[in-house]
Design a protein around this motif. Structure first.
Motif, PDB file in Angstrom:
ATOM      1  N   ARG A   1       0.832  -1.221   0.000  1.00 13.87           N
ATOM      2  CA  ARG A   1       0.000   0.000   0.000  1.00 13.87           C
ATOM      3  C   ARG A   1       0.862   1.266   0.000  1.00 13.87           C
ATOM      4  O   ARG A   1       0.421   2.325  -0.438  1.00 13.87           O
ATOM      5  CB  ARG A   1      -0.905   0.013   1.239  1.00 13.87           C
ATOM      6  N   SER A   2       2.076   1.170   0.527  1.00 11.59           N
ATOM      7  CA  SER A   2       2.951   2.341   0.639  1.00 11.59           C
ATOM      8  C   SER A   2       4.348   1.939   0.175  1.00 11.59           C
ATOM      9  O   SER A   2       5.091   1.289   0.900  1.00 11.59           O
ATOM     10  CB  SER A   2       2.980   2.817   2.100  1.00 11.59           C
TER      11      SER A   2
ATOM     12  N   GLU B   1      -5.029   5.240 -10.200  1.00 17.38           N
ATOM     13  CA  GLU B   1      -5.010   6.444  -9.352  1.00 17.38           C
ATOM     14  C   GLU B   1      -4.049   6.305  -8.166  1.00 17.38           C
ATOM     15  O   GLU B   1      -3.742   7.285  -7.492  1.00 17.38           O
ATOM     16  CB  GLU B   1      -6.420   6.789  -8.851  1.00 17.38           C
ATOM     17  N   THR B   2      -3.555   5.086  -7.902  1.00 10.84           N
ATOM     18  CA  THR B   2      -2.621   4.884  -6.782  1.00 10.84           C
ATOM     19  C   THR B   2      -1.162   5.055  -7.218  1.00 10.84           C
ATOM     20  O   THR B   2      -0.261   4.997  -6.396  1.00 10.84           O
ATOM     21  CB  THR B   2      -2.778   3.483  -6.163  1.00 10.84           C
TER      22      THR B   2
ATOM     23  N   CYS C   1       2.020   7.109  -8.841  1.00 11.64           N
ATOM     24  CA  CYS C   1       2.580   8.455  -9.083  1.00 11.64           C
ATOM     25  C   CYS C   1       3.980   8.329  -9.678  1.00 11.64           C
ATOM     26  O   CYS C   1       4.723   7.397  -9.353  1.00 11.64           O
ATOM     27  CB  CYS C   1       2.653   9.255  -7.786  1.00 11.64           C
TER      28      CYS C   1
ATOM     29  N   GLN D   1       0.704  15.681  -3.576  1.00 13.67           N
ATOM     30  CA  GLN D   1      -0.338  14.644  -3.681  1.00 13.67           C
ATOM     31  C   GLN D   1       0.112  13.352  -2.986  1.00 13.67           C
ATOM     32  O   GLN D   1      -0.674  12.704  -2.279  1.00 13.67           O
ATOM     33  CB  GLN D   1      -0.655  14.351  -5.155  1.00 13.67           C
ATOM     34  N   VAL D   2       1.377  12.995  -3.196  1.00  9.57           N
ATOM     35  CA  VAL D   2       1.929  11.792  -2.553  1.00  9.57           C
ATOM     36  C   VAL D   2       1.895  11.951  -1.031  1.00  9.57           C
ATOM     37  O   VAL D   2       1.468  11.037  -0.303  1.00  9.57           O
ATOM     38  CB  VAL D   2       3.373  11.522  -3.045  1.00  9.57           C
TER      39      VAL D   2
ATOM     40  N   LYS E   1      -0.064  13.738   0.758  1.00  5.31           N
ATOM     41  CA  LYS E   1      -1.455  13.675   1.243  1.00  5.31           C
ATOM     42  C   LYS E   1      -1.955  12.227   1.263  1.00  5.31           C
ATOM     43  O   LYS E   1      -2.591  11.795   2.237  1.00  5.31           O
ATOM     44  CB  LYS E   1      -2.370  14.545   0.366  1.00  5.31           C
ATOM     45  N   ARG E   2      -1.660  11.464   0.216  1.00 12.10           N
ATOM     46  CA  ARG E   2      -2.098  10.064   0.178  1.00 12.10           C
ATOM     47  C   ARG E   2      -1.464   9.276   1.324  1.00 12.10           C
ATOM     48  O   ARG E   2      -2.127   8.477   1.986  1.00 12.10           O
ATOM     49  CB  ARG E   2      -1.752   9.414  -1.171  1.00 12.10           C
TER      50      ARG E   2
ATOM     51  N   ASP F   1      -3.064  10.309   4.609  1.00 11.49           N
ATOM     52  CA  ASP F   1      -4.447   9.820   4.741  1.00 11.49           C
ATOM     53  C   ASP F   1      -4.533   8.290   4.768  1.00 11.49           C
ATOM     54  O   ASP F   1      -5.636   7.728   4.864  1.00 11.49           O
ATOM     55  CB  ASP F   1      -5.315  10.344   3.584  1.00 11.49           C
TER      56      ASP F   1
ATOM     57  N   LEU G   1      -3.942   6.267   2.311  1.00  8.17           N
ATOM     58  CA  LEU G   1      -4.447   5.717   1.047  1.00  8.17           C
ATOM     59  C   LEU G   1      -3.325   4.962   0.323  1.00  8.17           C
ATOM     60  O   LEU G   1      -2.141   5.284   0.500  1.00  8.17           O
ATOM     61  CB  LEU G   1      -4.956   6.850   0.152  1.00  8.17           C
TER      62      LEU G   1
ATOM     63  N   CYS H   1      -0.493   4.134  -2.058  1.00 10.03           N
ATOM     64  CA  CYS H   1       0.381   5.088  -2.765  1.00 10.03           C
ATOM     65  C   CYS H   1       1.612   4.360  -3.268  1.00 10.03           C
ATOM     66  O   CYS H   1       2.404   3.832  -2.483  1.00 10.03           O
ATOM     67  CB  CYS H   1       0.779   6.218  -1.811  1.00 10.03           C
TER      68      CYS H   1
END
Length: 542
Positions: free
Chosen positions: A262-263, A288-289, A291, A308-309, A311-312, A315, A317, A319
Protein backbone atom coordinates in the motif's frame (compact mmCIF):
# COMPACT_ATOMS: atom_id res chain seq x y z
CA UNK A 1 23.60 54.25 -3.66
CA UNK A 2 23.99 50.63 -2.58
CA UNK A 3 21.61 49.91 0.33
CA UNK A 4 23.06 49.02 3.74
CA UNK A 5 22.55 45.34 4.57
CA UNK A 6 21.22 44.19 7.96
CA UNK A 7 23.79 43.06 10.54
CA UNK A 8 24.39 39.60 11.99
CA UNK A 9 22.75 39.22 15.42
CA UNK A 10 23.67 35.64 16.34
CA UNK A 11 22.69 35.90 20.02
CA UNK A 12 19.16 37.09 19.21
CA UNK A 13 18.81 34.40 16.54
CA UNK A 14 19.90 31.69 18.99
CA UNK A 15 16.98 32.66 21.26
CA UNK A 16 14.61 32.44 18.28
CA UNK A 17 16.05 29.06 17.23
CA UNK A 18 15.48 27.57 20.69
CA UNK A 19 11.92 28.93 20.80
CA UNK A 20 11.22 27.47 17.33
CA UNK A 21 12.51 24.04 18.40
CA UNK A 22 10.41 24.11 21.57
CA UNK A 23 7.31 24.76 19.45
CA UNK A 24 8.22 21.89 17.09
CA UNK A 25 8.72 19.53 20.05
CA UNK A 26 5.22 20.34 21.37
CA UNK A 27 3.62 19.31 18.06
CA UNK A 28 5.94 16.44 17.13
CA UNK A 29 4.42 13.05 16.25
CA UNK A 30 7.82 11.42 15.71
CA UNK A 31 9.05 8.47 17.76
CA UNK A 32 10.39 9.55 21.20
CA UNK A 33 13.75 7.85 20.60
CA UNK A 34 14.10 9.77 17.34
CA UNK A 35 13.37 13.08 19.09
CA UNK A 36 15.97 12.22 21.76
CA UNK A 37 18.59 11.64 19.03
CA UNK A 38 17.64 14.92 17.36
CA UNK A 39 18.18 16.72 20.67
CA UNK A 40 21.52 14.95 21.13
CA UNK A 41 22.72 16.03 17.67
CA UNK A 42 21.50 19.60 18.21
CA UNK A 43 23.48 19.89 21.46
CA UNK A 44 26.59 18.28 19.93
CA UNK A 45 26.54 20.87 17.12
CA UNK A 46 26.14 23.65 19.68
CA UNK A 47 29.14 22.44 21.70
CA UNK A 48 31.28 22.22 18.54
CA UNK A 49 30.15 25.73 17.66
CA UNK A 50 31.99 27.00 20.75
CA UNK A 51 35.33 25.89 19.24
CA UNK A 52 37.84 27.89 17.17
CA UNK A 53 37.36 28.40 13.39
CA UNK A 54 38.49 25.52 11.20
CA UNK A 55 37.34 22.61 9.03
CA UNK A 56 34.66 20.33 10.53
CA UNK A 57 32.60 17.35 9.42
CA UNK A 58 29.18 16.28 10.67
CA UNK A 59 28.28 12.64 10.06
CA UNK A 60 24.72 11.78 11.10
CA UNK A 61 21.94 9.59 9.71
CA UNK A 62 19.04 11.05 7.73
CA UNK A 63 16.11 12.26 9.78
CA UNK A 64 18.15 13.46 12.80
CA UNK A 65 17.29 17.14 12.35
CA UNK A 66 20.50 18.31 10.69
CA UNK A 67 18.87 21.44 9.23
CA UNK A 68 18.38 23.05 12.66
CA UNK A 69 21.50 21.48 14.20
CA UNK A 70 23.67 23.05 11.48
CA UNK A 71 22.18 26.48 12.14
CA UNK A 72 22.89 25.97 15.87
CA UNK A 73 26.57 25.26 15.07
CA UNK A 74 26.82 28.30 12.80
CA UNK A 75 25.23 30.71 15.29
CA UNK A 76 27.42 29.49 18.15
CA UNK A 77 30.49 29.92 15.91
CA UNK A 78 29.43 33.51 15.21
CA UNK A 79 28.97 34.20 18.94
CA UNK A 80 32.33 32.57 19.82
CA UNK A 81 34.50 33.88 16.95
CA UNK A 82 32.73 37.07 15.90
CA UNK A 83 31.96 35.88 12.36
CA UNK A 84 29.45 38.09 10.57
CA UNK A 85 28.08 35.85 7.85
CA UNK A 86 26.59 32.35 7.50
CA UNK A 87 26.61 30.70 4.05
CA UNK A 88 24.54 27.51 3.64
CA UNK A 89 25.43 25.56 0.47
CA UNK A 90 23.08 22.85 -0.84
CA UNK A 91 23.28 20.66 -3.97
CA UNK A 92 19.76 21.12 -5.36
CA UNK A 93 17.41 24.06 -5.82
CA UNK A 94 14.57 22.13 -4.11
CA UNK A 95 16.75 21.69 -1.01
CA UNK A 96 17.80 25.34 -1.15
CA UNK A 97 14.18 26.48 -1.27
CA UNK A 98 13.12 24.19 1.59
CA UNK A 99 15.98 25.17 3.91
CA UNK A 100 15.59 28.87 3.14
CA UNK A 101 11.87 28.60 3.96
CA UNK A 102 12.61 26.99 7.34
CA UNK A 103 15.41 29.42 8.22
CA UNK A 104 13.17 32.39 7.37
CA UNK A 105 10.66 31.22 9.97
CA UNK A 106 13.41 31.54 12.59
CA UNK A 107 15.52 34.47 11.39
CA UNK A 108 13.00 36.57 9.47
CA UNK A 109 12.79 37.61 5.79
CA UNK A 110 15.03 40.65 5.98
CA UNK A 111 18.33 38.96 6.95
CA UNK A 112 18.35 35.98 4.57
CA UNK A 113 19.23 35.97 0.88
CA UNK A 114 18.20 32.94 -1.19
CA UNK A 115 20.50 32.93 -4.21
CA UNK A 116 20.01 30.49 -7.08
CA UNK A 117 19.04 30.47 -10.76
CA UNK A 118 15.28 30.15 -10.18
CA UNK A 119 14.97 32.83 -7.51
CA UNK A 120 13.27 36.07 -8.57
CA UNK A 121 15.06 38.88 -6.70
CA UNK A 122 14.00 42.47 -6.05
CA UNK A 123 16.34 45.26 -7.18
CA UNK A 124 17.68 45.61 -3.63
CA UNK A 125 18.17 41.84 -3.25
CA UNK A 126 20.01 41.79 -6.58
CA UNK A 127 22.46 44.37 -5.23
CA UNK A 128 23.07 42.20 -2.16
CA UNK A 129 23.32 39.00 -4.28
CA UNK A 130 26.04 40.46 -6.52
CA UNK A 131 28.27 40.87 -3.45
CA UNK A 132 26.72 38.35 -1.05
CA UNK A 133 26.38 41.28 1.29
CA UNK A 134 23.84 39.73 3.70
CA UNK A 135 24.29 38.01 7.08
CA UNK A 136 22.70 34.72 5.94
CA UNK A 137 23.07 33.33 2.40
CA UNK A 138 21.35 30.11 1.26
CA UNK A 139 22.70 29.06 -2.13
CA UNK A 140 23.44 26.10 -4.40
CA UNK A 141 26.73 24.24 -4.73
CA UNK A 142 26.84 25.36 -8.39
CA UNK A 143 26.72 29.04 -7.33
CA UNK A 144 29.17 28.61 -4.47
CA UNK A 145 31.86 26.27 -5.79
CA UNK A 146 31.83 27.41 -9.42
CA UNK A 147 32.11 30.94 -7.99
CA UNK A 148 35.25 29.91 -6.10
CA UNK A 149 36.85 28.77 -9.36
CA UNK A 150 35.55 31.62 -11.51
CA UNK A 151 37.70 34.01 -13.53
CA UNK A 152 35.17 36.75 -14.31
CA UNK A 153 34.42 39.86 -12.23
CA UNK A 154 30.75 39.18 -11.28
CA UNK A 155 31.69 36.04 -9.33
CA UNK A 156 34.88 37.49 -7.92
CA UNK A 157 32.94 40.30 -6.24
CA UNK A 158 31.63 37.74 -3.76
CA UNK A 159 34.95 36.17 -2.78
CA UNK A 160 36.01 38.67 -0.13
CA UNK A 161 32.69 38.11 1.68
CA UNK A 162 33.79 34.58 2.55
CA UNK A 163 36.26 36.02 5.06
CA UNK A 164 34.78 36.19 8.55
CA UNK A 165 32.13 33.59 7.57
CA UNK A 166 30.78 30.21 8.64
CA UNK A 167 30.23 28.10 5.50
CA UNK A 168 28.12 24.95 5.71
CA UNK A 169 28.06 22.47 2.84
CA UNK A 170 25.11 20.09 3.35
CA UNK A 171 24.88 16.77 1.44
CA UNK A 172 28.64 16.93 0.94
CA UNK A 173 28.73 13.63 -0.97
CA UNK A 174 26.89 15.21 -3.91
CA UNK A 175 29.91 16.88 -5.58
CA UNK A 176 31.23 15.04 -8.66
CA UNK A 177 34.16 12.89 -7.50
CA UNK A 178 36.54 14.28 -10.15
CA UNK A 179 36.19 17.73 -8.53
CA UNK A 180 36.92 16.57 -4.99
CA UNK A 181 40.75 17.00 -5.02
CA UNK A 182 40.74 20.57 -6.39
CA UNK A 183 37.74 21.57 -4.24
CA UNK A 184 39.18 20.26 -0.98
CA UNK A 185 42.57 21.90 -1.58
CA UNK A 186 40.81 25.20 -2.23
CA UNK A 187 38.69 24.88 0.93
CA UNK A 188 41.80 24.14 2.98
CA UNK A 189 43.58 27.17 1.52
CA UNK A 190 40.55 29.36 2.30
CA UNK A 191 40.31 28.15 5.92
CA UNK A 192 44.07 28.42 6.47
CA UNK A 193 44.36 32.04 5.37
CA UNK A 194 45.72 33.96 8.38
CA UNK A 195 43.25 36.23 10.19
CA UNK A 196 40.42 35.46 7.73
CA UNK A 197 38.31 33.75 10.44
CA UNK A 198 36.69 31.15 8.13
CA UNK A 199 34.92 27.97 9.27
CA UNK A 200 33.82 25.24 6.83
CA UNK A 201 31.56 22.34 7.79
CA UNK A 202 30.85 19.31 5.56
CA UNK A 203 27.61 17.59 6.58
CA UNK A 204 26.15 14.33 5.27
CA UNK A 205 24.70 10.96 6.24
CA UNK A 206 27.36 9.32 4.01
CA UNK A 207 30.57 11.18 4.80
CA UNK A 208 33.18 10.55 2.07
CA UNK A 209 36.58 9.50 3.41
CA UNK A 210 38.50 12.41 1.87
CA UNK A 211 41.76 11.28 3.50
CA UNK A 212 41.72 8.29 1.06
CA UNK A 213 42.21 10.60 -1.94
CA UNK A 214 45.82 10.25 -3.20
CA UNK A 215 48.16 13.23 -2.63
CA UNK A 216 45.66 15.05 -0.42
CA UNK A 217 46.40 15.94 3.18
CA UNK A 218 43.04 16.35 4.86
CA UNK A 219 42.42 17.41 8.47
CA UNK A 220 38.87 17.90 9.73
CA UNK A 221 37.31 17.61 13.19
CA UNK A 222 34.20 15.40 13.43
CA UNK A 223 31.41 17.08 15.41
CA UNK A 224 29.69 13.81 16.29
CA UNK A 225 32.45 11.24 17.05
CA UNK A 226 29.88 8.75 18.44
CA UNK A 227 27.84 8.77 15.22
CA UNK A 228 28.15 4.96 14.93
CA UNK A 229 25.96 4.65 18.06
CA UNK A 230 23.47 7.07 16.53
CA UNK A 231 23.24 4.99 13.34
CA UNK A 232 22.65 1.84 15.41
CA UNK A 233 19.93 3.48 17.52
CA UNK A 234 18.28 4.79 14.38
CA UNK A 235 18.07 1.44 12.63
CA UNK A 236 14.64 1.87 11.01
CA UNK A 237 14.77 -0.54 8.05
CA UNK A 238 15.51 -4.11 7.12
CA UNK A 239 17.42 -4.51 3.86
CA UNK A 240 17.13 -7.35 1.35
CA UNK A 241 19.77 -7.57 -1.40
CA UNK A 242 19.02 -9.14 -4.79
CA UNK A 243 22.03 -8.02 -6.83
CA UNK A 244 23.68 -11.23 -8.04
CA UNK A 245 23.67 -11.69 -11.85
CA UNK A 246 21.30 -14.69 -11.58
CA UNK A 247 18.89 -12.67 -9.36
CA UNK A 248 17.99 -9.99 -11.90
CA UNK A 249 14.41 -8.72 -11.63
CA UNK A 250 12.19 -7.71 -14.54
CA UNK A 251 10.06 -4.56 -14.42
CA UNK A 252 6.93 -6.78 -14.45
CA UNK A 253 8.20 -8.54 -11.32
CA UNK A 254 8.96 -5.23 -9.57
CA UNK A 255 5.52 -3.91 -10.59
CA UNK A 256 3.84 -7.01 -9.13
CA UNK A 257 5.70 -6.55 -5.84
CA UNK A 258 4.72 -2.88 -5.74
CA UNK A 259 1.07 -3.76 -6.39
CA UNK A 260 1.13 -5.98 -3.28
CA UNK A 261 2.12 -3.00 -1.06
CA UNK A 262 0.00 0.00 0.00
CA UNK A 263 2.95 2.34 0.64
CA UNK A 264 5.95 1.84 -1.65
CA UNK A 265 8.47 3.82 -3.69
CA UNK A 266 10.81 2.39 -6.34
CA UNK A 267 13.80 4.50 -7.32
CA UNK A 268 15.60 3.66 -10.58
CA UNK A 269 18.73 5.05 -12.25
CA UNK A 270 17.38 6.22 -15.60
CA UNK A 271 14.22 7.85 -16.89
CA UNK A 272 13.66 5.18 -19.53
CA UNK A 273 13.62 2.57 -16.73
CA UNK A 274 11.08 4.67 -14.80
CA UNK A 275 8.78 4.80 -17.83
CA UNK A 276 8.98 1.01 -18.41
CA UNK A 277 8.15 0.36 -14.76
CA UNK A 278 5.31 2.89 -14.86
CA UNK A 279 3.75 1.13 -17.86
CA UNK A 280 4.08 -2.26 -16.10
CA UNK A 281 2.61 -0.95 -12.83
CA UNK A 282 -0.39 0.61 -14.60
CA UNK A 283 -1.36 -2.92 -15.62
CA UNK A 284 -0.85 -4.37 -12.12
CA UNK A 285 -2.92 -2.04 -9.90
CA UNK A 286 -5.38 0.87 -9.78
CA UNK A 287 -4.05 3.76 -11.88
CA UNK A 288 -5.01 6.44 -9.35
CA UNK A 289 -2.62 4.88 -6.78
CA UNK A 290 0.43 5.29 -9.08
CA UNK A 291 2.58 8.45 -9.08
CA UNK A 292 5.58 9.28 -11.27
CA UNK A 293 8.35 11.65 -10.14
CA UNK A 294 11.23 12.31 -12.54
CA UNK A 295 12.78 15.37 -14.17
CA UNK A 296 10.53 14.75 -17.19
CA UNK A 297 8.01 16.65 -15.04
CA UNK A 298 8.66 20.39 -14.92
CA UNK A 299 9.36 21.76 -11.38
CA UNK A 300 5.83 23.18 -10.97
CA UNK A 301 4.36 19.77 -11.89
CA UNK A 302 6.79 17.85 -9.63
CA UNK A 303 5.87 20.01 -6.62
CA UNK A 304 2.16 19.24 -7.13
CA UNK A 305 2.77 15.48 -7.46
CA UNK A 306 4.95 15.41 -4.33
CA UNK A 307 2.19 17.18 -2.37
CA UNK A 308 -0.34 14.64 -3.68
CA UNK A 309 1.93 11.79 -2.55
CA UNK A 310 2.32 13.36 0.91
CA UNK A 311 -1.45 13.68 1.24
CA UNK A 312 -2.10 10.06 0.18
CA UNK A 313 0.52 8.80 2.64
CA UNK A 314 -0.87 11.01 5.42
CA UNK A 315 -4.45 9.82 4.74
CA UNK A 316 -3.37 6.16 4.68
CA UNK A 317 -4.45 5.72 1.05
CA UNK A 318 -2.62 3.28 -1.28
CA UNK A 319 0.38 5.09 -2.77
CA UNK A 320 2.88 3.61 -5.23
CA UNK A 321 5.61 5.93 -6.48
CA UNK A 322 8.11 5.46 -9.31
CA UNK A 323 11.01 7.92 -9.24
CA UNK A 324 14.57 8.65 -10.31
CA UNK A 325 17.36 10.11 -8.14
CA UNK A 326 15.58 13.48 -8.01
CA UNK A 327 13.60 12.16 -5.01
CA UNK A 328 16.63 11.06 -2.98
CA UNK A 329 17.49 14.35 -1.28
CA UNK A 330 15.32 17.20 -0.09
CA UNK A 331 12.01 15.37 -0.51
CA UNK A 332 10.50 14.58 2.88
CA UNK A 333 8.44 11.46 2.16
CA UNK A 334 7.98 8.43 4.41
CA UNK A 335 7.14 5.04 2.84
CA UNK A 336 6.68 1.61 4.43
CA UNK A 337 8.66 0.01 1.57
CA UNK A 338 11.42 1.30 -0.71
CA UNK A 339 12.84 -0.61 -3.69
CA UNK A 340 16.16 0.70 -5.06
CA UNK A 341 17.86 -0.35 -8.30
CA UNK A 342 21.55 -1.07 -7.64
CA UNK A 343 23.39 2.27 -7.47
CA UNK A 344 26.33 3.95 -5.71
CA UNK A 345 26.17 3.34 -1.95
CA UNK A 346 25.37 6.96 -1.09
CA UNK A 347 22.29 6.78 -3.36
CA UNK A 348 21.11 3.52 -1.77
CA UNK A 349 21.46 5.05 1.72
CA UNK A 350 19.60 8.20 0.64
CA UNK A 351 16.81 6.03 -0.77
CA UNK A 352 16.62 4.02 2.47
CA UNK A 353 16.15 7.35 4.25
CA UNK A 354 12.70 7.61 2.59
CA UNK A 355 11.63 4.37 4.32
CA UNK A 356 10.11 4.43 7.82
CA UNK A 357 11.62 7.92 8.06
CA UNK A 358 9.75 8.86 11.23
CA UNK A 359 10.17 5.50 12.96
CA UNK A 360 6.44 4.68 12.78
CA UNK A 361 6.94 0.95 12.16
CA UNK A 362 8.23 -0.95 15.24
CA UNK A 363 9.51 -3.85 13.11
CA UNK A 364 11.16 -1.45 10.65
CA UNK A 365 10.45 -0.58 7.03
CA UNK A 366 11.46 -2.87 4.16
CA UNK A 367 14.18 -1.90 1.67
CA UNK A 368 14.91 -4.05 -1.38
CA UNK A 369 18.08 -3.39 -3.39
CA UNK A 370 17.70 -5.12 -6.76
CA UNK A 371 19.52 -5.60 -10.06
CA UNK A 372 17.18 -4.73 -12.99
CA UNK A 373 17.02 -7.09 -15.95
CA UNK A 374 18.36 -4.45 -18.36
CA UNK A 375 21.36 -4.07 -20.67
CA UNK A 376 22.13 -0.38 -20.08
CA UNK A 377 21.97 -0.01 -16.33
CA UNK A 378 23.76 3.27 -15.55
CA UNK A 379 23.81 6.84 -16.87
CA UNK A 380 27.62 7.24 -16.96
CA UNK A 381 30.90 5.43 -16.28
CA UNK A 382 31.62 6.83 -12.80
CA UNK A 383 28.08 6.04 -11.59
CA UNK A 384 28.35 2.51 -12.99
CA UNK A 385 31.79 1.99 -11.47
CA UNK A 386 30.52 3.04 -8.02
CA UNK A 387 27.48 0.73 -8.33
CA UNK A 388 29.68 -2.20 -9.36
CA UNK A 389 31.90 -1.51 -6.35
CA UNK A 390 28.85 -1.87 -4.09
CA UNK A 391 28.20 -5.26 -5.67
CA UNK A 392 31.84 -6.33 -5.20
CA UNK A 393 31.99 -5.17 -1.57
CA UNK A 394 28.68 -6.89 -0.81
CA UNK A 395 30.15 -10.10 -2.26
CA UNK A 396 33.05 -9.87 0.21
CA UNK A 397 30.87 -9.02 3.23
CA UNK A 398 27.21 -8.08 3.52
CA UNK A 399 26.96 -4.28 3.48
CA UNK A 400 25.20 -2.73 6.47
CA UNK A 401 23.71 0.64 5.44
CA UNK A 402 23.73 1.79 9.08
CA UNK A 403 27.38 0.94 9.73
CA UNK A 404 29.73 3.92 9.15
CA UNK A 405 32.72 1.59 8.81
CA UNK A 406 31.05 -0.02 5.75
CA UNK A 407 30.55 3.47 4.27
CA UNK A 408 34.21 4.24 4.95
CA UNK A 409 35.26 0.94 3.31
CA UNK A 410 33.29 1.91 0.21
CA UNK A 411 34.84 5.39 -0.09
CA UNK A 412 38.37 4.13 0.57
CA UNK A 413 38.09 1.75 -2.38
CA UNK A 414 36.27 4.28 -4.56
CA UNK A 415 38.87 7.00 -4.00
CA UNK A 416 41.92 4.69 -4.20
CA UNK A 417 43.07 6.00 -7.57
CA UNK A 418 41.14 9.25 -7.71
CA UNK A 419 43.30 12.00 -9.20
CA UNK A 420 40.55 14.36 -10.23
CA UNK A 421 39.94 16.01 -13.59
CA UNK A 422 43.22 16.10 -15.54
CA UNK A 423 42.11 19.16 -17.55
CA UNK A 424 41.22 21.03 -14.36
CA UNK A 425 44.46 20.02 -12.64
CA UNK A 426 46.51 21.18 -15.66
CA UNK A 427 44.68 24.51 -15.81
CA UNK A 428 45.27 25.12 -12.08
CA UNK A 429 48.96 24.23 -12.42
CA UNK A 430 49.33 26.61 -15.39
CA UNK A 431 47.38 29.32 -13.50
CA UNK A 432 45.16 29.65 -16.56
CA UNK A 433 42.13 31.06 -14.75
CA UNK A 434 39.81 31.15 -17.77
CA UNK A 435 40.54 27.46 -18.38
CA UNK A 436 40.04 26.67 -14.68
CA UNK A 437 36.58 28.25 -14.84
CA UNK A 438 35.76 26.34 -18.03
CA UNK A 439 36.74 22.95 -16.53
CA UNK A 440 35.25 23.33 -13.05
CA UNK A 441 31.68 22.30 -13.80
CA UNK A 442 29.41 20.63 -11.25
CA UNK A 443 26.70 19.99 -13.85
CA UNK A 444 28.10 18.99 -17.22
CA UNK A 445 24.98 20.09 -18.97
CA UNK A 446 24.85 19.89 -22.75
CA UNK A 447 21.08 19.94 -22.49
CA UNK A 448 18.61 22.63 -23.50
CA UNK A 449 15.59 23.96 -21.61
CA UNK A 450 12.17 23.25 -23.10
CA UNK A 451 9.16 25.34 -22.06
CA UNK A 452 6.29 22.87 -21.59
CA UNK A 453 2.49 23.28 -21.45
CA UNK A 454 1.79 21.95 -17.94
CA UNK A 455 -2.01 22.18 -18.02
CA UNK A 456 -2.76 23.98 -14.69
CA UNK A 457 -0.27 26.69 -15.71
CA UNK A 458 -1.47 26.94 -19.31
CA UNK A 459 -2.09 30.70 -19.07
CA UNK A 460 1.50 31.27 -17.91
CA UNK A 461 2.80 28.97 -20.69
CA UNK A 462 0.96 30.93 -23.41
CA UNK A 463 2.13 34.25 -21.96
CA UNK A 464 5.78 33.15 -21.81
CA UNK A 465 5.60 31.61 -25.29
CA UNK A 466 4.16 34.84 -26.72
CA UNK A 467 6.73 37.07 -24.97
CA UNK A 468 9.70 34.99 -26.16
CA UNK A 469 8.42 34.79 -29.75
CA UNK A 470 7.75 38.53 -29.91
CA UNK A 471 10.55 40.07 -27.83
CA UNK A 472 13.11 37.28 -27.32
CA UNK A 473 14.46 35.62 -24.17
CA UNK A 474 15.58 37.90 -21.32
CA UNK A 475 16.96 37.20 -17.81
CA UNK A 476 13.54 38.08 -16.35
CA UNK A 477 11.85 35.68 -18.78
CA UNK A 478 14.23 32.85 -17.77
CA UNK A 479 13.36 33.31 -14.08
CA UNK A 480 9.64 33.27 -14.81
CA UNK A 481 9.92 30.28 -17.16
CA UNK A 482 12.01 28.09 -14.80
CA UNK A 483 9.01 26.31 -13.13
CA UNK A 484 7.73 25.25 -16.59
CA UNK A 485 11.03 24.07 -18.10
CA UNK A 486 12.35 20.55 -18.64
CA UNK A 487 15.97 19.72 -19.55
CA UNK A 488 16.33 17.75 -22.79
CA UNK A 489 19.42 16.40 -24.57
CA UNK A 490 18.55 17.00 -28.22
CA UNK A 491 19.44 14.93 -31.26
CA UNK A 492 19.18 15.78 -34.96
CA UNK A 493 15.39 15.33 -35.05
CA UNK A 494 14.71 17.51 -31.99
CA UNK A 495 13.49 20.52 -34.01
CA UNK A 496 10.49 18.40 -35.07
CA UNK A 497 9.31 18.50 -31.46
CA UNK A 498 10.28 21.98 -30.31
CA UNK A 499 10.91 25.46 -31.68
CA UNK A 500 14.12 27.29 -30.80
CA UNK A 501 13.91 30.62 -28.96
CA UNK A 502 16.44 33.42 -29.38
CA UNK A 503 17.78 36.04 -27.01
CA UNK A 504 16.26 39.51 -27.11
CA UNK A 505 18.42 41.62 -29.49
CA UNK A 506 19.98 44.71 -27.94
CA UNK A 507 19.71 46.52 -31.29
CA UNK A 508 17.34 45.88 -34.18
CA UNK A 509 20.13 45.14 -36.62
CA UNK A 510 21.77 42.49 -34.36
CA UNK A 511 21.42 38.88 -35.59
CA UNK A 512 19.22 36.58 -33.49
CA UNK A 513 21.30 34.46 -31.07
CA UNK A 514 20.03 31.03 -29.89
CA UNK A 515 19.23 31.19 -26.16
CA UNK A 516 19.38 27.49 -25.22
CA UNK A 517 15.61 27.65 -24.65
CA UNK A 518 13.00 25.95 -26.81
CA UNK A 519 9.21 25.75 -26.70
CA UNK A 520 7.30 22.49 -27.22
CA UNK A 521 5.39 22.45 -30.54
CA UNK A 522 2.64 19.98 -29.63
CA UNK A 523 0.82 20.07 -26.30
CA UNK A 524 0.10 16.34 -26.49
CA UNK A 525 3.84 15.59 -26.02
CA UNK A 526 3.52 16.72 -22.38
CA UNK A 527 1.46 14.32 -20.23
CA UNK A 528 -0.22 14.91 -16.87
CA UNK A 529 1.06 11.58 -15.52
CA UNK A 530 4.59 11.22 -16.98
CA UNK A 531 5.51 14.74 -18.14
CA UNK A 532 7.54 15.26 -21.32
CA UNK A 533 7.69 12.12 -23.44
CA UNK A 534 9.76 12.38 -26.62
CA UNK A 535 11.16 9.25 -28.19
CA UNK A 536 14.63 10.88 -28.40
CA UNK A 537 14.59 11.87 -24.72
CA UNK A 538 14.26 8.49 -23.01
CA UNK A 539 17.93 7.54 -22.68
CA UNK A 540 18.84 10.26 -20.22
CA UNK A 541 18.74 10.24 -16.48
CA UNK A 542 18.15 13.84 -15.45
Amino acid sequence: AIPEPPQCDAEKWLVRLNAYRAELAKNSTADKRLNALRNELFEACGRAGDNAPGIYTLTAPTGTGKTLALLHFALRQCCRNGQQRIVIVLPFITLTEQNAMEYRKILGDDVLLEDHSQRQLTEEQREFAQRWNMPVIVTTSVRFFEGLFAAKAPNLRKLHQLANSVIIFDEAQSLPAELFPATLRTIQALCNLPKKNVTMLFSTATQPDYSSIPDLTWHAAEICPNHADMYEKLRRVQVTWRILPDEKMSWAEIAQRMAEQRSVCTIVNMKKHAKKLFDALQLACEKETVCYITTELCPAHRRVVIEQVKKRLCDGLPCRVIATQCIEAGVDLDFDNVFRALAPLESIIQAAGRCNRNGRLPEGGQVLVFLPDEKNLYPDNWYGRAAMLVSALHDEKTIDLMNPSDIQRYYQRLFQKLKGSSKLNSAIKAQDYALVEKNYRIIKNDGVQVLVPYEPENKMFEQLKGEASKHGVTAKWMHEAAPLCVTVYPDASFSCYAEQLCFAAKRKEDPAQPSGYWVLRRKEDYHMDTGLQLKNNSDYMW
